[in-house]
Design a protein around this motif. Structure first.
Motif, PDB file in Angstrom:
ATOM      1  N   HIS A  37      -9.449  -2.030   9.432  1.00  0.00           N
ATOM      2  CA  HIS A  37      -9.252  -2.646  10.742  1.00  0.00           C
ATOM      3  C   HIS A  37     -10.129  -2.012  11.817  1.00  0.00           C
ATOM      4  O   HIS A  37     -10.453  -2.665  12.816  1.00  0.00           O
ATOM      5  CB  HIS A  37      -7.782  -2.543  11.156  1.00  0.00           C
ATOM      6  CG  HIS A  37      -6.881  -3.433  10.366  1.00  0.00           C
ATOM      7  ND1 HIS A  37      -6.701  -4.764  10.637  1.00  0.00           N
ATOM      8  CD2 HIS A  37      -6.093  -3.165   9.275  1.00  0.00           C
ATOM      9  CE1 HIS A  37      -5.847  -5.291   9.787  1.00  0.00           C
ATOM     10  NE2 HIS A  37      -5.457  -4.346   8.932  1.00  0.00           N
ATOM     11  N   GLN A  97      -5.372   6.568   2.600  1.00  0.00           N
ATOM     12  CA  GLN A  97      -6.482   7.374   3.102  1.00  0.00           C
ATOM     13  C   GLN A  97      -7.604   7.349   2.068  1.00  0.00           C
ATOM     14  O   GLN A  97      -7.373   7.617   0.876  1.00  0.00           O
ATOM     15  CB  GLN A  97      -6.036   8.816   3.350  1.00  0.00           C
ATOM     16  CG  GLN A  97      -4.872   8.939   4.336  1.00  0.00           C
ATOM     17  CD  GLN A  97      -5.189   8.308   5.678  1.00  0.00           C
ATOM     18  OE1 GLN A  97      -4.502   7.394   6.103  1.00  0.00           O
ATOM     19  NE2 GLN A  97      -6.258   8.795   6.315  1.00  0.00           N
ATOM     20  N   GLU A 152      -5.784  -0.486   5.359  1.00  0.00           N
ATOM     21  CA  GLU A 152      -4.601  -1.216   4.934  1.00  0.00           C
ATOM     22  C   GLU A 152      -4.797  -1.667   3.494  1.00  0.00           C
ATOM     23  O   GLU A 152      -5.817  -2.264   3.159  1.00  0.00           O
ATOM     24  CB  GLU A 152      -4.376  -2.435   5.829  1.00  0.00           C
ATOM     25  CG  GLU A 152      -3.158  -3.257   5.418  1.00  0.00           C
ATOM     26  CD  GLU A 152      -3.027  -4.551   6.207  1.00  0.00           C
ATOM     27  OE1 GLU A 152      -1.944  -5.152   6.176  1.00  0.00           O
ATOM     28  OE2 GLU A 152      -4.024  -4.966   6.844  1.00  0.00           O
ATOM     29  N   ARG A 153      -3.825  -1.357   2.635  1.00  0.00           N
ATOM     30  CA  ARG A 153      -3.891  -1.767   1.242  1.00  0.00           C
ATOM     31  C   ARG A 153      -2.955  -2.960   1.032  1.00  0.00           C
ATOM     32  O   ARG A 153      -1.802  -2.939   1.448  1.00  0.00           O
ATOM     33  CB  ARG A 153      -3.501  -0.626   0.308  1.00  0.00           C
ATOM     34  CG  ARG A 153      -3.536  -1.007  -1.157  1.00  0.00           C
ATOM     35  CD  ARG A 153      -3.333   0.189  -2.068  1.00  0.00           C
ATOM     36  NE  ARG A 153      -2.054   0.845  -1.855  1.00  0.00           N
ATOM     37  CZ  ARG A 153      -1.594   1.857  -2.602  1.00  0.00           C
ATOM     38  NH1 ARG A 153      -2.346   2.336  -3.585  1.00  0.00           N
ATOM     39  NH2 ARG A 153      -0.412   2.404  -2.339  1.00  0.00           N
ATOM     40  N   THR A 211      -8.718   5.446   7.376  1.00  0.00           N
ATOM     41  CA  THR A 211      -7.428   4.824   7.077  1.00  0.00           C
ATOM     42  C   THR A 211      -7.645   3.338   6.849  1.00  0.00           C
ATOM     43  O   THR A 211      -8.312   2.671   7.649  1.00  0.00           O
ATOM     44  CB  THR A 211      -6.435   5.023   8.231  1.00  0.00           C
ATOM     45  OG1 THR A 211      -6.224   6.423   8.432  1.00  0.00           O
ATOM     46  CG2 THR A 211      -5.100   4.343   7.916  1.00  0.00           C
ATOM     47  N   THR A 263       2.100  -4.536   1.515  1.00  0.00           N
ATOM     48  CA  THR A 263       1.066  -3.785   2.231  1.00  0.00           C
ATOM     49  C   THR A 263       1.544  -2.377   2.550  1.00  0.00           C
ATOM     50  O   THR A 263       2.745  -2.120   2.703  1.00  0.00           O
ATOM     51  CB  THR A 263       0.681  -4.494   3.548  1.00  0.00           C
ATOM     52  OG1 THR A 263       1.827  -4.547   4.407  1.00  0.00           O
ATOM     53  CG2 THR A 263       0.204  -5.917   3.273  1.00  0.00           C
ATOM     54  N   ASP A 264       0.594  -1.448   2.640  1.00  0.00           N
ATOM     55  CA  ASP A 264       0.843  -0.086   3.102  1.00  0.00           C
ATOM     56  C   ASP A 264      -0.477   0.499   3.600  1.00  0.00           C
ATOM     57  O   ASP A 264      -1.503  -0.190   3.621  1.00  0.00           O
ATOM     58  CB  ASP A 264       1.482   0.778   2.006  1.00  0.00           C
ATOM     59  CG  ASP A 264       0.611   0.905   0.766  1.00  0.00           C
ATOM     60  OD1 ASP A 264      -0.516   0.353   0.755  1.00  0.00           O
ATOM     61  OD2 ASP A 264       1.034   1.554  -0.215  1.00  0.00           O
ATOM     62  N   GLN A 265      -0.459   1.773   3.997  1.00  0.00           N
ATOM     63  CA  GLN A 265      -1.646   2.454   4.501  1.00  0.00           C
ATOM     64  C   GLN A 265      -2.108   3.495   3.486  1.00  0.00           C
ATOM     65  O   GLN A 265      -1.286   4.176   2.860  1.00  0.00           O
ATOM     66  CB  GLN A 265      -1.337   3.142   5.843  1.00  0.00           C
ATOM     67  CG  GLN A 265      -0.834   2.212   6.926  1.00  0.00           C
ATOM     68  CD  GLN A 265      -1.908   1.247   7.398  1.00  0.00           C
ATOM     69  OE1 GLN A 265      -3.071   1.634   7.591  1.00  0.00           O
ATOM     70  NE2 GLN A 265      -1.531  -0.013   7.599  1.00  0.00           N
TER      71      GLN A 265
END
Length: 566
Positions: A147, A58, A41-42, A39, A54-56
């Motif tokens: 992260h 995969q 962070e974009r 995972t 920002t979002d998450q």
């Protein structure tokens, strides 16, 4: 009965072809599917709104790089789409992630690079609004931050571009000779014109007209070390020759000398991205290597010179516009050596000279961007930046010097004024011009009006002696001495002190030869000011001399007043 060839039927057929190709195409990165899922962070930059989102996401990413350049290394990655529910990893898209080598590059570099590319993408969209024969695009890029990894590292992310990768131009004047394309060069030129000369998008490279990793030159060096500012703009126009697409878009050609037009730029300059140092000088010459995925990351560190420049077909169309005009590139002939030019008069661009003489009142007070580019080109030609043997191109340098002066660049005015006065100039010591006192005085005046102290003094001397004017103008000469006295000289300049200039002006205003312009009170005021400045400068004898002269002139003024009453 055959179906009619309607637009809908053609779209359906195209979609079927695409689906069949996708189902039969072998994924070259299929082994990534077996890697562990992560995972991340974009972080995406919205250039229009000037904000980050920002979002998450995969992803699955290889741990070893598959390619690298001088500054960055590349990793293969797959990412699940947010637009497809329950997507399988076997159908995930392929991406390339890039990471800087070495700890000296901070996290901010990733944000700056992403912002630059997305800003450039806006210019591609602006260009497409002109409805050119071929649209262009700059690939979407964003950042990933892991992260859970040690140090929470950043990576740059963009789609894998499949196809033949080409670098069409660089940020330092390189133009490829592998293909003759109009679109990439016209796109760069367009951004310069459309931005009002505030920037230019260069380092155009990619597959077809899908570009990546561009650079932007700006007036304020906004985009880091690869933003070469006005000098980078000059390097682009040194090699750019307007093509049919430039003409179609109505782009104003940049003025080049006849010698530059006759000898098109040699394509042997380095294709790597150049970064700024204390001085931007000539780069070594070599044949560009064949473009590879990470060629854009090879960076040439520009070394400092000894004051040479002080302070200083992804989408196919039926008609291919790239075939409209072919670009002829010939290796530049060797420039004349300095020894050959010594003592000879260099041909000068009479049109620019005539325009300055006729329109001197309309010369810009502050230099235009175009004029600053001409000045940079003059400096480049002076050091032989564009010749294979590093010999200066004096005719080209003089051409650009005239255009720089016409656009308000004071150093250009000063250099030309010296040359037209028969004085060897520090910038172009090899150049010799036919003396023209009228034009030289005009140039000194233009520079003096723009607060150049040395030109104020030169102009005052010429006006006092009547050089380049109909008759001597001592009163105006004195006024220029007064103005020069109010300006601090350069630290290394060997010039007369302010109190000396004021005393000279006072003697002019107290002279009977001045006729009705004689002004004893003005002379007294100037001498008092000169005495104060002399005292402040530690010139006690001079101060005493000026005060004594004040007493003499005061007596004369009183005597003249008595005579007037009688």
């Amino acid at each position: 009965m055959a179906m009619p060839h309607t637009p809908r039927s053609r779209w359906q057929k195209s979609l079927e072809i695409i689906k069949n190709n996708e189902s039969t195409r072998t994924d070259p990165w299929s082994e990534i599917v077996d890697l562990p899922e992560e995972t991340a962070e974009r972080l995406r930059y919205n250039a229009a709104m000037k904000k980050w989102v920002t979002d998450q996401v995969q992803v699955k990413m290889e741990q070893k790089p598959f390619a690298h350049g001088a500054q960055r290394e590349c990793f293969r990655l797959k990412k699940l789409s947010h637009f497809v529910q329950n997507q399988e990893w076997t159908k995930a898209s392929n991406y390339v992630t890039k990471r800087y080598l070495g700890p000296e590059v901070g996290d901010q570099a990733y944000f700056d690079d992403c912002k630059l590319q997305m800003d450039a993408k806006l210019w591609a969209e602006e260009y497409n609004l002109e409805n050119p024969p071929k649209k262009v695009d700059i690939i979407q890029t964003c950042l990933l931050r892991f992260h859970h990894r040690p140090g929470a590292p950043y990576f740059a992310l963009e789609h894998l571009i499949e196809g033949t990768y080409l670098k069409y131009n660089s940020n330092s004047g390189y133009v490829t000779n592998e293909v003759q394309r109009c679109t990439p060069q016209a796109f760069s030129h367009y951004t310069f014109i459309k931005s009002g000369h505030k920037l230019i998008v260069v380092d155009v490279q990619g597959v077809g007209d899908l570009y990546t990793d561009p650079q932007i030159h700006t007036l304020a060096n906004t985009y880091g070390n690869s933003d070469l500012g006005v000098r980078g703009m000059a390097l682009f126009f040194s090699s750019h020759r307007c093509n049919a697409l430039c003409t179609l878009l109505g782009l104003t050609p940049f003025a080049l000398s006849p010698d530059e037009h006759e000898h098109s730029p040699s394509p042997v300059h380095m294709s790597e991205t150049v970064i700024r140092s204390n001085a931007l000088i000539a780069t070594p010459h070599r044949q560009p290597s064949a473009p590879i995925m990470e060629e854009e990351d090879e960076v040439l560190e520009v070394e400092q010179a000894d004051d040479l420049i002080a302070d200083m077909g992804r989408h196919m169309s039926i008609v291919d516009p790239e075939q409209l005009v072919g670009r002829t590139r010939r290796r530049s002939a060797n420039s004349a050596s300095s020894a050959d030019l010594m003592g000879e008069v260099t041909p000068l661009p009479s049109n620019a000279k005539a325009r300055i003489l006729m329109n001197h009142a309309h010369i810009p007070t502050a230099p235009t961007v175009i004029a600053e580019i001409h000045m940079a080109l003059a400096e480049y030609h002076r050091i032989g930046r564009f010749s294979s043997d590093a010999q200066p191109n004096i005719p080209a340098a003089l051409f650009h010097l005239h255009h720089a002066a016409e656009g308000g660049v004071v150093p250009a005015m000063t250099s030309l004024a010296n040359l037209y006065s028969g004085i060897q100039d520090d910038m172009l010591p090899e150049a010799r011009c036919a003396e023209d006192p009228v034009f030289a005085t005009c140039l000194y005046r233009l520079a003096a009006e723009r607060q150049d102290r040395s030109c104020m003094l030169a102009l005052a001397s010429r006006l006092l002696a009547g050089v380049g004017v109909v008759q001597p103008l001592p009163a105006e000469a004195a006024e220029w001495w007064v103005k020069a006295a109010s300006i601090a000289p350069a630290p290394d300049a060997r010039v007369e002190a302010a109190h000396v200039l004021l005393s000279k002006a006072a003697e002019v205003f107290s002279s009977d030869s001045l006729g009705p312009l004689k002004d004893l009170q003005r002379a007294i005021d100037l001498l008092n000011e000169a005495a104060e400045k002399a005292t402040h400068a530690g010139a006690g004898r001079a101060s005493t001399k000026y005060y004594a002269r004040v007493e003499e002139l005061s007596a004369l003024l009183e005597e003249e007043g008595d005579n007037a009453e009688n």
